[in-house]
Design an enzyme around this catalytic site. Structure first.
Site, PDB file in Angstrom:
ATOM      1  N   GLU A 238       1.952  -0.293  16.847  1.00  0.00           N
ATOM      2  CA  GLU A 238       1.528  -1.645  17.235  1.00  0.00           C
ATOM      3  C   GLU A 238       1.152  -1.757  18.718  1.00  0.00           C
ATOM      4  OE1 GLU A 238       3.590  -5.057  15.336  1.00  0.00           O
ATOM      5  OE2 GLU A 238       4.888  -3.558  14.439  1.00  0.00           O
ATOM      6  N   HIS A 254      15.154  18.669   5.375  1.00  0.00           N
ATOM      7  CA  HIS A 254      14.862  18.863   3.955  1.00  0.00           C
ATOM      8  C   HIS A 254      13.412  18.557   3.591  1.00  0.00           C
ATOM      9  CE1 HIS A 254      19.154  19.473   3.208  1.00  0.00           C
ATOM     10  NE2 HIS A 254      19.302  18.564   4.164  1.00  0.00           N
ATOM     11  N   LYS A 348      -2.300 -10.617   6.854  1.00  0.00           N
ATOM     12  CA  LYS A 348      -1.512 -11.829   6.584  1.00  0.00           C
ATOM     13  C   LYS A 348      -2.379 -12.950   6.031  1.00  0.00           C
ATOM     14  CE  LYS A 348       2.519 -11.215   9.491  1.00  0.00           C
ATOM     15  NZ  LYS A 348       3.459 -11.750  10.456  1.00  0.00           N
TER      16      LYS A 348
HETATM   17  O1  PA5 Z   1       5.437  -6.829  15.090  1.00  0.00           O
HETATM   18  C1  PA5 Z   1       4.867  -7.664  14.411  1.00  0.00           C
HETATM   19  O2  PA5 Z   1       4.133  -8.546  14.882  1.00  0.00           O
HETATM   20  C2  PA5 Z   1       5.036  -7.632  12.903  1.00  0.00           C
HETATM   21  O3  PA5 Z   1       5.640  -6.437  12.496  1.00  0.00           O
HETATM   22  C3  PA5 Z   1       5.844  -8.860  12.429  1.00  0.00           C
HETATM   23  O4  PA5 Z   1       7.165  -8.789  12.892  1.00  0.00           O
HETATM   24  C4  PA5 Z   1       5.819  -8.941  10.891  1.00  0.00           C
HETATM   25  O5  PA5 Z   1       4.491  -9.094  10.468  1.00  0.00           O
HETATM   26  C5  PA5 Z   1       6.647 -10.092  10.347  1.00  0.00           C
HETATM   27  O6  PA5 Z   1       6.340 -11.292  10.992  1.00  0.00           O
HETATM   28  P1  PA5 Z   1       7.554 -12.204  11.485  1.00  0.00           P
HETATM   29  O7  PA5 Z   1       8.300 -11.352  12.443  1.00  0.00           O
HETATM   30  O8  PA5 Z   1       6.919 -13.380  12.145  1.00  0.00           O
HETATM   31  O9  PA5 Z   1       8.331 -12.555  10.276  1.00  0.00           O
END
Ligand code: PA5
Length: 353
Positions: A238, A254, A348
């Site tokens: 990310e 493993h 999303k």
């Molecule tokens: O890092 C991120 O932005 C995502 O992994 C979010 O955490 C994930 O999409 C879930 O969204 P939220 O944290 O708002 O529930």
């Protein structure tokens, strides 16, 4: 010549949403979370739950994973992480469901929350707002309000320490609570070493990011760092916008070790990152050395990161915090905004009617 990671103007150009500043606030965010939960008078019985299920996705799931890893040797109640629309079938009125969604709008977590309500589980939600906060208010479900304005993954101090403080209130933490202060102090020390103002020559996180650039990283964590290895993986995905993989020991003995037999052309761009824990079980520690030796024959690059601190929580938090800085610096080295999540948002928006 100024190193690119010491060039503040360049950093400012890409880090437009100030991910680095947020990561630098980790210790204060942690203390704030602890203080806030202290003031809560949540209507939740300290009863003997059969299990604690923590529902959340992505950045909002990791706090639960860390809690599970931290308490694993001391907590007698199973702590299970659920990252699905549907909850495991054993969830019932004897379950405590902790639903975590930073935005409050993640459909998988909302679906799990709704199911837990139908199954009459005890529930606490952790969110900054959205549909989850409204649902909790409407249904009279206790809600730990997280401050808004962060990327969900950057709000990890709020998510983890709020979960930890609630776990303590319901009697899951016991003696391990004494580790909290030391871990937050250690985070402050690490911040001084890795913050933007700390120059490349003495900044471990900047140096590691620079070494990883140009490689696909694979993170291998000591047993205690199963969740942290995965956090490195997802933070690199990310914040740095590159592929990564992760595994932990002894499981990696493993399967992951077989990657060393891949084609040399592929492996020359693979970087193995070892998250080493000073208190690894001796059988596992001995085999990690052999694993390291096998991987070093073929992988293009190998990096060792050593967790700091004496207690379990400090070691988990230190290994995690180094990764948060490294992934951010790596994204900046690639000229990317560490905060952007365009592809996640595209997914999303996909709604099945
Ligand atoms: O890092 C991120 O932005 C995502 O992994 C979010 O955490 C994930 O999409 C879930 O969204 P939220 O944290 O708002 O529930």
């Amino acid at each position: 010549m100024v190193h690119p990671l010491d060039d503040f103007d360049l950093i400012k150009r890409f880090d437009t949403n100030e991910m680095l500043k947020v990561i630098e606030s980790f210790p204060e965010m942690s203390l704030d979370a602890l203080k806030t939960v202290e003031t809560y008078n949540l209507k939740i019985d300290k009863k003997d739950f059969r299990n604690v299920v923590i529902a959340g996705m992505g950045g909002s799931a990791i706090g639960g994973v860390l809690l599970r890893d931290w308490l694993q040797p001391t907590c007698h109640t199973p702590i299970i992480i659920s990252k699905q629309y549907k909850l495991p079938s054993y969830v019932n009125e004897n379950t405590l469901l902790l639903a975590v969604s930073y935005s409050g709008n993640t459909e998988e977590t909302l679906s799990a929350l709704n199911e837990a309500k139908i199954k009459q589980s005890s529930i606490i939600v952790f969110t900054s707002g959205g549909k989850m906060a409204s649902y909790a208010e409407h249904e009279g479900i206790p809600c730990v309000k997280l401050p808004g304005g962060f990327q969900p993954r950057a709000a990890i101090p709020y998510q983890f320490f709020s979960l930890a403080a609630i776990a303590r209130k319901i009697g899951l933490v016991d003696g391990a609570w004494s580790e909290v202060d030391e871990s937050v102090n250690l985070l402050s020390t690490l911040r001084s070493e890795m913050k933007l103002e700390s120059p490349y020559a003495s900044n471990l996180a900047k140096q590691i990011a620079f070494q990883i650039k140009g490689y696909i990283p694979f993170i291998y964590g000591s047993s205690i760092h199963e969740g942290v290895a995965y956090r490195w993986n997802t933070q690199i995905n990310e914040n740095s916008k590159i592929p990564a993989g992760s595994s932990s020991f002894p499981e990696a003995f493993h399967n992951a070790v077989m990657a060393s037999e891949a084609d040399s052309e592929l492996l020359k761009n693979a970087c193995a990152i070892f998250l080493i824990d000073p208190y690894e079980q001796k059988e596992t520690a001995a085999k990690i050395q052999v694993f390291h030796e096998i991987m070093s024959r073929r992988f293009g690059r190998l990096i060792e990161i050593h967790a700091r601190g004496n207690d379990r929580l400090s070691r988990i938090m230190s290994a995690l915090y180094i990764g948060d800085f490294v992934s951010t610096y790596l994204g900046l080295l690639y000229g990317r905004n560490p905060s952007s999540i365009d592809s996640i948002n595209e997914l999303k928006r996909t709604q099945v009617k």
